[in-house]
Design a protein around this motif. Structure first.
Motif: not given
Ligand code: ZN
Ligand code: FAD
Length: 484
Positions: A343, A393, A400, A440
């Motif tokens: 990941r 997430h 993303h 983020e």
């Molecule tokens: Zn991230």
């Protein structure tokens, strides 16, 4: 020759921090300051007047006061910097040669651990991994985790309100912070290092500072929450037939594991194929026959056997309901780490594949599948063959949603021609689904001009009013987040 006012400023800085903690450029082409001047993604190459590394909060305050006094005569401003791993060009100087990079890296002590209060107080330059290790040594978990943890600092994490992979359970950096010590734009020190969990004495200045990306004050220390170390942390990897199935699996995992669910990451097949291509030693499991894989983490306070039994029962139910087609539970810590490494290596694999457009958008979890279908279709229509490196997430509704040039295409030329259009298309789609263009990474200078289109005029007015009130002369990180 340096102007007298600038020379006086540099002399003053030397007196405050000592000559070995002030770095200057010896000649115009000198690259000695490059590590502080270039951003992590090499998108911007700045030119600093100097890099200053104060060794204490008092020194930070003295540096700010000196710069404030010299601002009118020299045009100086300050860019606070931690680990310089930020992804939105917010921690490096502009090209003017008038900015001071104020690095917090020398202030890195763990000041105190209060076991009964479950708190740790650390200085801003403390590297996240060091903070995690200090917590663990004391028998606790500090539950902030991101791929940059070996070099990012807690000051930078607070400055950007960093997220990472455990937000689904513990929240963003903001949710882990109880108190701050901050040097204001006037060079005064706000001693707000409270370990209180309840305090309603007016405006919450801590939350104003967190996520302000160095534009309202310089964080010099913080009191952060600790949690008891879980007895076991287990990782599972599941193949899912669609994003709708991934959302269904999330609901099931939240119901079955409740607060034990500490990670829920989704990864698209193309993103995983890039890891398989560029890091074949990582042996990516189960990705070839499925459009999406999910990584789940279960933290259990009873035992490993209990965690495993819970995981197996969850995955059985998910297989029965059809939201999972195949799954593995890591047998050992090493295997779990390998799965997480896959990941975490997606961004690196993507970088090896070539330049790309990065996004860190969020939309309500319930609308993620529809958002992806919508944005994918628009992008394929606008730029046929474009490759979507989609991962993130899912437990936080944060993807993303990255865009890579078509196979065999000159990525640099492709980006130069299409980056702006790609951003507009993706961000407009985000608006349509009531999302955020930055979940983020923050605004920095990369997205400052996007806010006018994607944030309400009222919200922007309030942000400007706050900036003007706290930093009326624009001394701290000008050109980032909001223009006055
Ligand atoms: Zn991230
Ligand atoms: P810097 O990059 O130095 O600074 C970031 C911003 O904070 C700048 O605006 C700076 O001026 C300000 N700042 C720094 N220190 C202070 C301070 N003491 N007081 C006030 N302002 C300050 N982010 C996520 O949210 N989730 C992720 O999962 C994630 N993964 C990442 C993975 C990689 C490989 C990389 C390179 C970055 C990732 N990031 C992620 C980006 C993230 O913003 C940073 O890693 C981290 O939070 C920044 O910390 P830093 O110390 O490097 O700050």
């Amino acid at each position: 020759m340096t102007e007298p006012a600038v020379q006086a400023l540099l002399d003053g800085l030397t007196r405050i921090v000592g000559p070995s903690h002030l770095h200057l450029r010896a000649a115009p082409q000198d690259t000695a300051l490059a590590a502080w001047e270039n951003d992590w993604r090499r998108r911007s190459q700045g030119q600093a007047l100097a890099v200053v590394l104060p060794g204490s909060t008092e020194e930070v305050a003295a540096v700010v006061r000196l710069c404030a006094d010299a601002q009118a005569a020299t045009g100086v401003s300050i860019v606070p910097q931690g680990g310089n791993t930020g992804l939105v060009v917010g921690s490096t100087p502009d090209a003017s040669g008038q900015q001071i990079v104020l690095s917090l890296r020398r202030t890195q002590a763990v000041r105190a651990i209060d076991r009964a209060n479950l708190t740790i107080t650390v200085e801003a330059g403390c590297v996240l991994q060091t903070l995690q290790a200090a917590a663990q040594e004391a028998g606790f978990l500090f539950p902030l985790s991101l791929a940059a943890e070996g070099s990012c600092t807690i000051g930078g994490n607070l400055g950007t309100n960093a997220g990472g992979t455990q937000v689904v359970r513990y929240g963003n950096t903001r949710d882990l912070c109880l108190g701050l010590e901050v040097v204001t734009a006037q060079g005064t020190i706000w001693h707000g290092l409270s370990g209180l969990r309840k305090d309603n004495t007016g405006y919450d200045l801590r939350h104003l500072m967190i996520g302000s990306e160095g534009t309202l004050g310089i964080i010099t220390a913080a009191t952060m929450k600790l949690v008891p170390l879980p007895a076991a942390q287990l990782t599972a990897w599941a193949a899912v037939p669609s994003l709708d199935a991934a959302v269904a699996l999330l609901a099931l995992a939240q119901q079955r594991l409740a607060s034990g669910l500490t990670g829920f990451e989704v990864m698209g097949q193309f993103a995983l194929s890039l890891v398989a291509r560029h890091f074949p030693q990582l042996a990516v499991p189960l990705y070839q026959g499925t459009p999406w894989c999910v990584l789940l983490e279960n933290s259990d306070h009873e035992s490993e056997a209990h965690a495993r039994a819970q995981f197996e029962s969850l995955l059985e139910a998910a297989l029965e309901q059809g939201c999972v087609t195949d799954a593995v539970v890591a047998e050992s810590l090493t295997q779990a780490r390998q799965l997480w490494q896959i990941r975490e290596n997606i961004p690196l694999a993507q970088a090896q594949e070539g330049l790309n457009v990065k996004h860190d958008i969020s939309v309500p979890i319930s609308r993620i599948p529809e958002f992806v279908r919508h944005a994918d279709a628009l992008l394929q229509q606008a730029l046929p063959g474009v490759r979507l490196v989609n991962f993130g997430h899912l437990g936080d509704g944060n993807l993303h949603y990255n865009v890579q040039a078509p196979e065999g295409c000159d990525a640099r030329a492709f980006l130069a021609q299409h980056e702006e259009a790609i951003n507009t298309l993706v961000f407009d789609a985000v608006d349509r689904f009531a999302g955020s263009i930055s979940a983020e990474h923050g605004v920095g200078s990369l997205k400052i001009d996007k806010l006018t289109r994607h944030k309400s005029a009222v919200a922007l007015d309030l942000m400007r009013a706050i900036k003007r009130a706290l930093d009326p002369t624009g001394l701290l990180n000008p050109g980032r987040v909001v223009r006055p």
